[in-house]
Design a protein around this motif. Structure first.
Motif, mmCIF file in Angstrom:
data_model
loop_
_atom_site.group_PDB
_atom_site.id
_atom_site.type_symbol
_atom_site.label_atom_id
_atom_site.label_comp_id
_atom_site.label_asym_id
_atom_site.label_seq_id
_atom_site.Cartn_x
_atom_site.Cartn_y
_atom_site.Cartn_z
ATOM 1 N N ASP A 153 32.143 -58.407 73.377
ATOM 2 C CA ASP A 153 33.206 -58.447 72.370
ATOM 3 C C ASP A 153 33.149 -59.762 71.601
ATOM 4 O OD1 ASP A 153 34.151 -55.993 73.330
ATOM 5 O OD2 ASP A 153 35.377 -56.997 74.863
ATOM 6 N N VAL A 154 33.323 -59.685 70.297
ATOM 7 C CA VAL A 154 33.359 -60.879 69.459
ATOM 8 C C VAL A 154 34.736 -61.523 69.608
ATOM 9 C CG1 VAL A 154 33.190 -61.790 67.118
ATOM 10 C CG2 VAL A 154 31.701 -59.908 67.828
ATOM 11 N N VAL A 155 34.782 -62.726 70.166
ATOM 12 C CA VAL A 155 36.051 -63.422 70.382
ATOM 13 C C VAL A 155 36.327 -64.442 69.272
ATOM 14 C CG1 VAL A 155 35.994 -63.094 72.871
ATOM 15 C CG2 VAL A 155 34.916 -65.115 71.895
ATOM 16 N N ARG A 156 35.308 -64.819 68.533
ATOM 17 C CA ARG A 156 35.504 -65.746 67.417
ATOM 18 C C ARG A 156 34.405 -65.554 66.398
ATOM 19 N NH1 ARG A 156 34.469 -71.436 65.765
ATOM 20 N NH2 ARG A 156 32.814 -71.549 67.301
ATOM 21 N N ALA A 157 34.795 -65.401 65.144
ATOM 22 C CA ALA A 157 33.829 -65.288 64.049
ATOM 23 C C ALA A 157 34.398 -66.053 62.862
ATOM 24 C CB ALA A 157 33.572 -63.835 63.676
ATOM 25 N N GLU A 158 33.699 -67.077 62.443
ATOM 26 C CA GLU A 158 34.174 -67.959 61.386
ATOM 27 C C GLU A 158 33.042 -68.237 60.416
ATOM 28 O OE1 GLU A 158 36.802 -71.977 61.505
ATOM 29 O OE2 GLU A 158 34.779 -72.164 62.331
ATOM 30 N N ILE A 159 33.366 -68.221 59.144
ATOM 31 C CA ILE A 159 32.384 -68.488 58.095
ATOM 32 C C ILE A 159 32.789 -69.770 57.374
ATOM 33 C CG2 ILE A 159 31.273 -67.626 56.005
ATOM 34 C CD1 ILE A 159 32.100 -64.791 56.920
ATOM 35 N N LEU A 160 31.895 -70.742 57.370
ATOM 36 C CA LEU A 160 32.119 -71.997 56.657
ATOM 37 C C LEU A 160 31.187 -72.018 55.451
ATOM 38 C CD1 LEU A 160 32.260 -74.476 59.680
ATOM 39 C CD2 LEU A 160 34.157 -73.342 58.541
ATOM 40 N N ASP B 68 23.828 -73.804 44.865
ATOM 41 C CA ASP B 68 23.462 -73.265 46.170
ATOM 42 C C ASP B 68 24.736 -72.867 46.901
ATOM 43 O OD1 ASP B 68 20.783 -73.571 45.828
ATOM 44 O OD2 ASP B 68 20.622 -75.441 46.940
ATOM 45 N N VAL B 69 24.899 -71.567 47.117
ATOM 46 C CA VAL B 69 26.034 -71.056 47.893
ATOM 47 C C VAL B 69 25.544 -70.869 49.323
ATOM 48 C CG1 VAL B 69 27.771 -69.253 48.108
ATOM 49 C CG2 VAL B 69 26.925 -69.899 45.843
ATOM 50 N N MET B 70 25.981 -71.752 50.209
ATOM 51 C CA MET B 70 25.481 -71.771 51.584
ATOM 52 C C MET B 70 26.629 -71.451 52.546
ATOM 53 S SD MET B 70 23.087 -75.188 51.336
ATOM 54 C CE MET B 70 22.252 -74.784 52.875
ATOM 55 N N GLU B 71 26.394 -70.483 53.437
ATOM 56 C CA GLU B 71 27.396 -70.101 54.432
ATOM 57 C C GLU B 71 26.825 -70.257 55.834
ATOM 58 O OE1 GLU B 71 30.174 -66.977 51.956
ATOM 59 O OE2 GLU B 71 28.825 -66.182 53.493
ATOM 60 N N SER B 72 27.608 -70.881 56.699
ATOM 61 C CA SER B 72 27.247 -71.058 58.105
ATOM 62 C C SER B 72 28.183 -70.216 58.949
ATOM 63 C CB SER B 72 27.348 -72.534 58.514
ATOM 64 O OG SER B 72 26.495 -73.337 57.723
ATOM 65 N N VAL B 73 27.612 -69.477 59.896
ATOM 66 C CA VAL B 73 28.383 -68.551 60.727
ATOM 67 C C VAL B 73 28.525 -69.131 62.126
ATOM 68 C CG1 VAL B 73 28.554 -66.191 61.598
ATOM 69 C CG2 VAL B 73 27.453 -66.627 59.393
ATOM 70 N N ASN B 74 29.762 -69.312 62.565
ATOM 71 C CA ASN B 74 30.059 -69.672 63.947
ATOM 72 C C ASN B 74 30.534 -68.424 64.665
ATOM 73 O OD1 ASN B 74 29.457 -72.471 63.824
ATOM 74 N ND2 ASN B 74 31.416 -72.861 62.831
ATOM 75 N N LEU B 75 29.915 -68.121 65.798
ATOM 76 C CA LEU B 75 30.172 -66.859 66.490
ATOM 77 C C LEU B 75 30.212 -67.084 67.991
ATOM 78 C CD1 LEU B 75 30.220 -63.644 66.222
ATOM 79 C CD2 LEU B 75 27.782 -63.784 66.749
ATOM 80 N N ASP C 183 27.091 -74.391 63.906
ATOM 81 C CA ASP C 183 26.882 -75.246 65.072
ATOM 82 C C ASP C 183 27.079 -74.495 66.381
ATOM 83 O OD1 ASP C 183 26.384 -77.383 63.400
ATOM 84 O OD2 ASP C 183 28.490 -78.016 63.349
ATOM 85 N N ASP C 184 27.840 -73.398 66.332
ATOM 86 C CA ASP C 184 28.118 -72.630 67.548
ATOM 87 C C ASP C 184 27.905 -71.156 67.255
ATOM 88 O OD1 ASP C 184 28.950 -71.661 69.958
ATOM 89 O OD2 ASP C 184 31.080 -72.011 69.643
ATOM 90 N N TYR C 185 26.714 -70.663 67.551
ATOM 91 C CA TYR C 185 26.396 -69.245 67.422
ATOM 92 C C TYR C 185 25.862 -68.797 68.775
ATOM 93 C CZ TYR C 185 24.913 -64.940 65.022
ATOM 94 O OH TYR C 185 24.769 -63.635 64.604
ATOM 95 N N SER C 186 26.747 -68.318 69.626
ATOM 96 C CA SER C 186 26.379 -68.067 71.020
ATOM 97 C C SER C 186 26.850 -66.696 71.467
ATOM 98 C CB SER C 186 26.983 -69.146 71.926
ATOM 99 O OG SER C 186 28.393 -69.190 71.798
ATOM 100 N N LEU C 187 26.032 -66.078 72.326
ATOM 101 C CA LEU C 187 26.334 -64.768 72.890
ATOM 102 C C LEU C 187 26.116 -64.850 74.395
ATOM 103 C CD1 LEU C 187 24.278 -64.349 70.158
ATOM 104 C CD2 LEU C 187 25.310 -62.081 70.348
ATOM 105 N N ARG C 188 27.130 -64.482 75.153
ATOM 106 C CA ARG C 188 27.019 -64.534 76.611
ATOM 107 C C ARG C 188 26.474 -63.225 77.151
ATOM 108 N NH1 ARG C 188 28.740 -68.726 79.348
ATOM 109 N NH2 ARG C 188 30.017 -70.290 78.280
ATOM 110 N N THR C 189 25.754 -63.329 78.264
ATOM 111 C CA THR C 189 25.248 -62.160 78.960
ATOM 112 C C THR C 189 26.103 -61.915 80.188
ATOM 113 O OG1 THR C 189 23.715 -63.510 80.264
ATOM 114 C CG2 THR C 189 22.902 -62.597 78.200
#
Length: 441
Positions: free
Chosen positions: A189-196, A175-182, A421-427
């Motif tokens: 604007d995307v200020v942080r994008a990380e793939i674990l 199982d190749v599992m990827e979690s995206v923190n955004l 754990d942190d996938y958030s978009l501000r308005t």
């Protein structure tokens, strides 16, 4: 090496301790917590390792417990700390939860484990599956042994796998599992994008097989001189299970290993990709009608390939605590108010790649507030799962099973991308009651 291992509660009272040498008195355990409190009162940070009166204190904290190791010599502190973490993993594997009650109920087994895992102050066996072969949670009656000899697991070169395993159907699952923190700011604007990423394995293979795993790793192609077909990735912060032959990986980027039996975590990696396109994008426009009501227009966009489909999408949009009388209208899925989270949630069972949908929400505001009193708006958070898809583009090129008996094996590979754990978009912070511009969406 360490002279004494102890497990304490938050009040510093020892629940269980084992002395391996005579150079550290047991009374030093009771001095641990007062020393910690003294350090904190002085405004200093309590480090995992510190010394007092010639005794070295090395500790970690798990839940409501302290795991403590004491030494009177210049010991390898990092190795000792790592052993305490391994001891925690073993106890969790045995008792599912490591807390005061589980320790009080299992003194005998814990003493057996501490004796097997630590010998005269030196770490020995730390593999849970190997320990479970001859230290069980069942009671045993003492019998006169016919022959005194160490268990086979102790003399096996491959300590993480037993010999003589047999399966009717030989299979291995990856199982190749990827979690995206955004994190996206209010300007979009995307200020942080990380793939674990993590590669989990379930091995149901007979005998002592050797597995060879090939990925579309950029460095592997460069070192072997192969032509890159399709997309190659460059993994960062790669960590392997102890079964992987690291020397071979460093030489030719080949991942070869004798796998543990059953479930295990083969490898983890991290990718920092600020230019990566977020798989699930959410936009929201908010119109505040002078404190009497507030309207939301939310748009979700599936920014991945059309052949893939996201499942169980949940979009949490924060609302004011005094909002009431919710009304929703969604082009797909359903929306509901979650007052305990101060938000409403838009749930979509399936979302195909390339699709986009709108949802409207309206809330009444019972009191009129000044613009200056409007608190900073919390970000929108998103949950999702996309099977058969990886955002990094990692792929398993091959998975070969080699065993001396030559039996037929069946390897299976599955890919999953999900929110971290942190996938958030501000308005944008709304000021006043500007109308919602349909052309923007």
């Amino acid at each position: 090496m360490a002279s004494l291992i102890a497990i304490l509660d938050l009040k510093g009272k020892p629940l269980i301790q084992r002395s391996y040498r005579d150079d550290v008195p047991a009374s030093c355990v009771e001095r641990f917590l007062p020393l910690v409190l003294d350090i904190e009162e002085e405004g200093q940070q309590v480090t995992p390792c510190f010394s007092s009166q010639g005794i070295n204190y090395m500790h970690i904290r798990h839940s409501n417990l302290y795991l403590l190791a004491l030494s009177a010599r210049n010991s390898n502190a990092v190795e000792t700390i790592m052993f305490l973490y391994r001891l925690t993993e073993v106890l969790v594997e045995y008792f599912k939860e490591l807390e005061e009650e589980s320790i009080r109920d299992n003194f005998v087994i814990i003493y057996e484990l501490m004796d097997e895992m630590f010998d005269f102050g030196f770490p020995q066996i730390t593999e849970p599956k190997m320990l479970q072969e001859y230290i069980t949670q069942e009671s045993h009656q003492l019998e006169k042994p016919v022959q005194v000899r160490p268990p086979n697991e102790l003399t096996n070169v491959v300590s993480w796998r037993m010999e003589g395993l047999r399966y009717r159907r030989n299979e291995v699952f990856l199982d190749v599992m990827e979690s995206v923190n955004l994190s996206v700011n209010s300007k979009g604007d995307v200020v942080r994008a990380e793939i674990l990423g993590v590669v989990k394995m379930k091995c149901l293979l007979s005998g002592m097989p050797e597995l060879r795993l090939g990925l579309n790793d950029k460095m592997m192609f460069e070192n072997t001189g192969r032509v890159i077909k399709g997309k190659a990735i460059e993994m960062e912060d790669v960590k392997f299970h102890q079964c992987v032959r690291l020397a071979r990986f460093e030489n030719d980027r080949t991942i070869s290993f004798i796998p543990p039996d059953g479930d295990s975590e083969l490898m983890t990696y991290r990718l920092s990709k600020p230019d990566a396109k977020p798989p699930i994008w959410v936009e929201a426009s908010i119109e505040n009608h002078r404190g009497s009501r507030v309207e939301y227009l939310v748009k979700v966009i599936a920014q991945f390939k059309r052949k893939s489909t996201a499942n169980n999408i949940e979009i949490y949009v924060p609302v004011s605590n005094d909002a009431s009388t919710p009304k929703f209208r969604a082009s797909t899925g359903r929306a509901e108010y979650a007052p305990d989270k101060s938000a409403f949630v838009w749930k979509i069972k399936q979302l195909a790649g390339g699709k986009e949908f709108l949802m409207r929400a309206q809330f009444l505001l019972p009191s009129v507030t000044n613009d200056e009193d409007v608190p900073k708006r919390a970000p929108i958070t998103v949950k999702y799962e996309i099977p058969n898809f990886t955002i990094s583009g990692i792929q398993v090129r091959y998975l070969k099973v080699v065993e001396k008996s030559g039996y037929e094996s069946h390897p299976w590979v599955r890919y999953i991308t999900q929110n971290g754990d942190d996938y958030s978009l501000r308005t944008a912070q709304d000021k006043g009651s500007e109308p919602i511009r349909q052309s923007t969406y």
